[in-house]
Enzyme design. Sequence first.
Site, PDB file in Angstrom:
ATOM      1  N   ASP A   1      -4.951  14.120  25.332  1.00 29.13           N
ATOM      2  CA  ASP A   1      -4.802  13.805  26.844  1.00 29.13           C
ATOM      3  C   ASP A   1      -5.559  14.600  27.847  1.00 29.13           C
ATOM      4  OD1 ASP A   1      -2.678  12.941  25.340  1.00 29.13           O
ATOM      5  OD2 ASP A   1      -1.069  14.073  26.422  1.00 29.13           O
TER       6      ASP A   1
ATOM      7  N   SER B   1       0.747  18.984  27.039  1.00 24.07           N
ATOM      8  CA  SER B   1       0.212  18.358  28.606  1.00 24.07           C
ATOM      9  C   SER B   1       0.734  18.893  29.886  1.00 24.07           C
ATOM     10  CB  SER B   1       0.056  16.843  28.284  1.00 24.07           C
ATOM     11  OG  SER B   1      -0.818  16.254  27.530  1.00 24.07           O
TER      12      SER B   1
ATOM     13  N   TRP C   1      -3.355   6.949  19.654  1.00 25.30           N
ATOM     14  CA  TRP C   1      -3.006   7.780  18.509  1.00 25.30           C
ATOM     15  C   TRP C   1      -2.941   6.869  17.391  1.00 25.30           C
ATOM     16  CZ3 TRP C   1      -2.370  12.499  18.429  1.00 25.30           C
ATOM     17  CH2 TRP C   1      -2.080  13.197  19.884  1.00 25.30           C
TER      18      TRP C   1
HETATM   19  C1  FRU Z   1       0.652  12.258  24.397  1.00 26.09           C
HETATM   20  C2  FRU Z   1       1.281  13.355  23.909  1.00 26.09           C
HETATM   21  C3  FRU Z   1       1.936  14.437  24.890  1.00 26.09           C
HETATM   22  C4  FRU Z   1       2.082  15.665  24.542  1.00 26.09           C
HETATM   23  C5  FRU Z   1       0.604  15.766  24.073  1.00 26.09           C
HETATM   24  C6  FRU Z   1       0.639  16.890  22.553  1.00 26.09           C
HETATM   25  O1  FRU Z   1      -0.392  11.995  23.896  1.00 26.09           O
HETATM   26  O2  FRU Z   1       1.811  13.265  23.170  1.00 26.09           O
HETATM   27  O3  FRU Z   1       3.111  13.864  25.423  1.00 26.09           O
HETATM   28  O4  FRU Z   1       1.996  16.703  25.527  1.00 26.09           O
HETATM   29  O5  FRU Z   1       0.403  14.470  23.479  1.00 26.09           O
HETATM   30  O6  FRU Z   1      -0.832  17.138  22.225  1.00 26.09           O
END
Ligand code: FRU
Length: 494
Positions: free
Chosen positions: A38, A98, A304
């Site tokens: 992110d 994030s 993902w």
């Molecule tokens: C989204 C996420 C967020 C989290 C981060 C962890 O892609 O799952 O919710 O903060 O990635 O890397």
Amino acid sequence: MISKKLQRARDFEKKYLPYTKDELPKFHVTGGIGWINDPNGFAPYKGEYHLFFQYYPYDTRWGPMHWGHVKTKDFIHWERLPAALAPDSDYDKDGCFSGGAVELPDGRHMLLYTGVRNVRRRNGKMESFQTQCAAIGDGVDYEKLSLNPIIDASLLPEGGSVHDFRDPKIWRENDKFYTVIGNRCADGSGTILLFESEDALHWRYVSVVAACHNQFGRMWECPDFFRLDGKTVLLTSPQEMAAIGLEFHPGNGTVCLIGSFDQSTHHLMRENVQAIDYGLDFYAPQTLETSDGRRVMIGWMQNWETSGSLPQELRFFGQMTLPRELHVKNGRLYQLPVRELEACRGVRIDYRNVMVNGETTLRGIGGRYLDMRVTVRPGNENNMYKWFRLYVAKDGENYTYIRYKPETGTIKVDRTHSGFPHDIVNVREFQVNTPNGELELRIVMDRYSLELFVNGGEQAASCTLYTPESADAISFASDGMVLLDVEKYDLVWE
Ligand code: FRU
């Protein structure tokens, strides 16, 4: 004070970044080495735009999250800065997840992020505890607060999960600070919570801005919340979505809720819910407001579901989209590449009213670094063509295509033959709004990506490609007569 963990990441970057230079995309942000996900902290600071990202420098897979860091003046040329955060404190020992960033009134730069602490239970199960933490700095070095965590379970509304409480997006408005944070409520599905503060350190819970009610996925991650063109917009990225028609694909998706903000309940009154990007690779976008008032969004140009697949020789994984200017028109989200991209346009080649029936190439139309607009019209008023295809990144073995069918009003993006070493999802189809078989496609290509903008930005579809750089042919094909205008610029930079 730079912790040992952060110093280690910075030393690693210094040592290995010089080796990856030639394998990176030209104008899309990556971590330079290792893994990114992110975008974080995308916000103006002292006249420049900073961007942080979820980052694990040591491998091309996700690992304990650091924050990597770049900045830009024009959204196209980015300066790499040393890693900003490492998971080096008790409250974030399992990851600096994030979050957002804001300039404080005294000129310091504050990062607000989720600290993750995992605890193994007696039954062997791992539980994650998520709180919101801050670090303050000067645009390069950041010090975590001794007050951390500054937003924890004690501020959650009843039923709010302490395990899924993450991704604060912070902004300043009328001398107050606000943040929206993803959470999970008693029904097991996502909510977006609003908090406010006078000093960005001490926070109060305000409201549930919007709730999923198990309708669009489960947990809602990475919210962003802003006003645009007279509407209020909430962006979020749900996990575990079920497909809904061709609007939402299954898995990790993106959702844009557009409506009005009820000032008494502090709740978003929905008028429209749509996908943000209809392609294969897009997640967790964040926006900022530029100094000239534009709302600009950047997203993780990956998903993902497909994130394990990359050619073995690459030493980086994960890239951001081009920053995109947003608008709300006719109740829908529109997006186009930032206008600054136009400064990178080189040679222009232009064709008008080219009749296609079968497959054709056009002299001078090819390449892998380009900004191209293709306008498609029926070539025979009485006999609608069956389909039109635009092939790019093509040679004897490889090709990626965008297909439009007037009968169903759908676009398909197919990157099955685009260099992926695994059998991941490679095809996505979505509905477009195109009366009379007329449609405009704009594509922007960098070394490993294709971003498609349909009908002036009414829809976007992004995907990554690992097609060898030498596969640079473009062709146009149709079943039935089609009239095309094609305008192509090579993209060039120093
Ligand atoms: C989204 C996420 C967020 C989290 C981060 C962890 O892609 O799952 O919710 O903060 O990635 O890397």
